[in-house]
Design an enzyme around this catalytic site. Sequence first.
Site, PDB file in Angstrom:
ATOM      1  N   CYS A 291      15.071  -4.080  34.708  1.00  0.00           N
ATOM      2  CA  CYS A 291      14.113  -4.115  35.813  1.00  0.00           C
ATOM      3  C   CYS A 291      13.628  -5.549  36.077  1.00  0.00           C
ATOM      4  CB  CYS A 291      12.972  -3.147  35.539  1.00  0.00           C
ATOM      5  SG  CYS A 291      12.036  -2.698  37.021  1.00  0.00           S
ATOM      6  N   HIS A 375      16.278   2.009  34.826  1.00  0.00           N
ATOM      7  CA  HIS A 375      15.749   2.175  33.468  1.00  0.00           C
ATOM      8  C   HIS A 375      16.665   3.066  32.624  1.00  0.00           C
ATOM      9  CE1 HIS A 375      11.802   0.181  33.772  1.00  0.00           C
ATOM     10  NE2 HIS A 375      11.949   0.445  35.062  1.00  0.00           N
ATOM     11  N   GLU A 377      16.535   3.611  29.559  1.00  0.00           N
ATOM     12  CA  GLU A 377      15.802   4.306  28.489  1.00  0.00           C
ATOM     13  C   GLU A 377      15.212   5.624  28.966  1.00  0.00           C
ATOM     14  OE1 GLU A 377      12.612   2.535  30.841  1.00  0.00           O
ATOM     15  OE2 GLU A 377      14.566   1.827  30.182  1.00  0.00           O
TER      16      GLU A 377
END
Length: 405
Positions: A291, A375, A377
Amino acid sequence: MSVRTCLVLENGSIYNGKGFGYPAPLPRDLEPGTPSFSNAGEVVFNTAMVGYHEVLTDPSYTGQIITMTYPHMGNYGHLDDWNESGPLGEDCQDSSSCDPRPVKAAGFVLRSLYRGPVPKGRITLDEYLNRHEIPGITDVDTRRLTLEIRDGGAVNAVLVRPENPALGLSPDEINMISSYLESFPGMLGRNLVRDVGTSLKFSRSRPLEGSYAGMRLALYDCGTKANIIRELEKLGCEITVYPSDSSARDILNGKHHGVLVSNGPGDPQVLQDQIATVKGLIGNMPVFGICLGHQLIAEALGARTYKMKFGHHGINHPVRDERTKKVFVTSQNHGFAVDEKTLPSGTQVWFRNANDLSIEGIRNDELSVLTAQFHPESAPGPYDSHWIFQAFLDAVPREAWAEPA
């Protein structure tokens, strides 16, 4: 009892609704020239159907009011275990060494708020926001608001309570609000990294098991989400977290095998100190960015970033791997992007947004640089993009970190 509350945009639009969470201020309590992390900020829309808790606690939402396009929120309550608010608790030496705000968003805008019972051990969304002094507003025409943002772009806004709820905002109150919003800083040119993350270096002390046990990683914390740390630890990595004012020398002296530049809020172009740090790391160790980290790496390589009209916020954004042409579902939260025309020689587009074709990741194999604008994750796919962490870790030669067999 719900109190009449208004969301007022800097372009003059007013959305009436009912307040929840912490009471919004009265117009006369607003202080022009005094930015706040509660009540006011850039209003953006998020297309996720679930995960409101993770959205509210994401440090990248610092300085923003979030409106959810899905009409109903709050039905499963709140649990602290879901927090994404970065290194907290035992990772902080004292309360001043980490950003203490669990909720990062400045306000929450809903069409419908669930007010019924929640599972045992949890609290309601209303109580959670009230506990952390963040106002919310429900019964808002979020479809109209979303279309206004989509067509006109993201703008600053503020949540307020009329002095006389029965009559709504008076002309004098509207003038007070206008004066406040005129002095409120826009997201373009705003440095918010200093307001998130840790202010002290620390190492995570965890049992190290997994495919990459023995690998030492630096995490350059510009407002990291907690799940980034969790995912790296699941793979066996030893994590040392560095604050955003660290120099390249600080990180290189730690003798790590690689560095991850985290997500975070605000405009990447104004973060010249952080860009200089990343520039000093590139070429000296494998570097991965998520990001804001992706944007900082692009700037460090010589590319440029720009502010998007309304950004990407949600958990249903399709991204295409330009090497395999495979499309997968991603979680995203960003209002800036990398200008493809400015990418330097040797740096390729790795990922591309399948909707608007904006850059979602770059790579430079010669310099061992990988990035993802989204993202990995997060788990909207649910595991579509977890492999990207392993792609970064595999950029570190195994003989550099693995113990002899």
